[in-house]
Write an enzyme that holds these catalytic residues in place. Structure first.
Site, short mmCIF file in Angstrom:
data_model
loop_
_atom_site.label_atom_id
_atom_site.label_comp_id
_atom_site.label_asym_id
_atom_site.label_seq_id
_atom_site.Cartn_x
_atom_site.Cartn_y
_atom_site.Cartn_z
N LYS A 49 31.09 61.48 27.37
CA LYS A 49 31.75 61.93 26.15
C LYS A 49 33.22 62.03 26.49
O LYS A 49 33.64 62.93 27.20
CB LYS A 49 31.20 63.27 25.67
CG LYS A 49 31.66 63.56 24.23
CD LYS A 49 31.38 64.98 23.80
CE LYS A 49 32.69 65.68 23.58
NZ LYS A 49 32.54 67.04 23.06
N GLY B 5 35.20 74.74 18.60
CA GLY B 5 34.97 76.18 18.67
C GLY B 5 35.39 76.95 17.43
O GLY B 5 35.19 78.16 17.36
N ALA C 114 32.36 68.84 17.03
CA ALA C 114 33.41 69.86 16.94
C ALA C 114 33.60 70.41 15.54
O ALA C 114 33.74 69.67 14.56
CB ALA C 114 34.76 69.36 17.48
N GLY C 115 33.57 71.72 15.49
CA GLY C 115 33.86 72.40 14.24
C GLY C 115 32.66 72.68 13.37
O GLY C 115 32.78 73.37 12.35
N ASN D 128 27.76 72.95 19.57
CA ASN D 128 27.76 73.82 20.75
C ASN D 128 28.03 75.27 20.35
O ASN D 128 27.11 76.09 20.35
CB ASN D 128 28.79 73.33 21.77
CG ASN D 128 28.68 74.02 23.13
OD1 ASN D 128 29.19 73.56 24.14
ND2 ASN D 128 28.01 75.17 23.24
N THR D 129 29.26 75.58 19.98
CA THR D 129 29.66 76.98 19.74
C THR D 129 28.75 77.68 18.73
O THR D 129 28.34 78.83 18.96
CB THR D 129 31.10 77.02 19.23
OG1 THR D 129 31.95 76.45 20.22
CG2 THR D 129 31.56 78.45 18.96
#
Lengths: 258, 66
Positions: free
Chosen positions: A97, A158, A184-185, A206-207
């Site tokens: 990635k 994040g 992301a996001g 993820n986050t």
């Protein structure tokens, strides 16, 4: 009929990819990955902390998960290539990635350095998954360079701000001959579902999972959302109207006056 | 012998191999990747690569990441 995603020679069923950062502990990583049956998982490479006796994250990732190793920390193409080569030397596969980020405030990728690194790494035989700010021309160049997919951001890493780049991602889905994986996001399962509804091949979260009150339950929510979005994508007529269209018959009304 | 490991200076009494260094640090060679002066050293070469004065060694492993 089975709905597989073919990526870099691998057949994938689960379109929810999960990042392993920010979890409260490594055991939770294992539980989330097992319960969600994640097939594609991201990890990072760092200097060993010689003062700590923490277990290796690999011990908490199910053996049948496919690792996508990120080049986080890379500020330019040369650093990204260096990290990718270290990743390959680890023997844990060649899925990279590609993250090239010099901006510490918004963690937005450097698209130009990403392209440079992608061209180099694709030539060296890596399966490259570049993380980018959505840019149609760049995406086409990355595919031409041999990238396995393109990973446009929804919003800052994040931030959980959702899919702020939706219109650009929709254009990429229409025009770029490659899987589009939003990364992301993504803050809510509805964000993930939305990505799938508009035709994304997968999402990376993820986050939103790692920092949830109950990451296992949140991963379940995301799994369901990804499945729901994918089903909707296949079965939607993809049309909307300016005016209303009644859902009940327009005859047989019960009236006291005509 | 003055060397750098993960960016920090260390003093070694004598030259040892990279494999011996990992043992000294309590690290499993199968769980780390080693760079010596920006060159990746494959696992099979760790035992016969001796550390020398001013060498810069990076010992890398996997961590959680998005």
């Amino acid at each position: 009929m089975a709905d597989y995603l073919f990526l870099a020679g691998k057949k994938i069923t689960n379109r929810l990819f999960i990042g392993t950062g920010k979890f409260p502990n490594q055991l939770m990583v294992k539980k989330v990955l097992e319960k969600s049956r994640a097939e594609v998982v991201t990890v990072a490479l760092r200097r060993v902390d010689l003062t700590s006796k923490e277990d290796n994250i690999l011990d908490y990732i199910p053996k049948d998960c496919h690792l996508m190793i990120n080049t986080s920390g890379a500020r330019d193409a040369s650093e990204a290539v260096r990290i990718a080569r270290l990743a390959k030397a680890s023997g844990c596969g060649n899925w990279i990635k590609l993250e090239v980020i010099a901006d510490n405030k918004y963690l937005l990728p450097d698209n130009l350095e990403t392209l440079k690194a992608a061209e180099k790494l694709a030539q060296e035989g890596f399966a490259v998954f570049p993380y980018i700010s959505p840019d149609l021309s760049l995406a086409k160049r990355l595919v031409k360079a041999g990238c396995a997919a393109v990973m446009p951001l929804g919003s800052s890493i994040g931030s959980k701000r959702g899919i702020k780049t939706a219109e650009l991602i929709k254009i990429m889905i229409q025009e770029v001959p490659s899987p589009i994986i939003v990364d992301a996001g993504i803050g809510w399962p509805s964000d993930a579902s939305y990505c799938m509804e508009i035709g994304c091949a997968a999402v990376l979260v993820n986050t939103a999972i790692a920092t949830a009150k109950n990451p296992i339950e949140m991963a379940k929510a995301f799994s369901l959302a990804v499945q729901a979005g994918r089903l909707a994508y296949f079965n939607s007529t993809k049309s909307s109207a300016e005016f209303a269209s009644a859902s009940s018959p327009l005859t047989g009304f019960l009236r006291t006056k005509a | 012998m003055r060397i750098k490991i993960n960016g920090k200076e260390e003093i070694l009494d004598k030259s040892i191999s990279l494999q011996q260094l990992l043992v000294k640090k309590g690290l499993d060679k199968k769980r780390v990747v080693i760079e010596l002066d920006l060159k990746i050293i494959p696992e099979q070469d760790l035992a016969n690569t001796l550390i020398q004065e001013d060498d810069s060694i990076e010992i890398i492993n996997f961590v959680g990441g998005g």
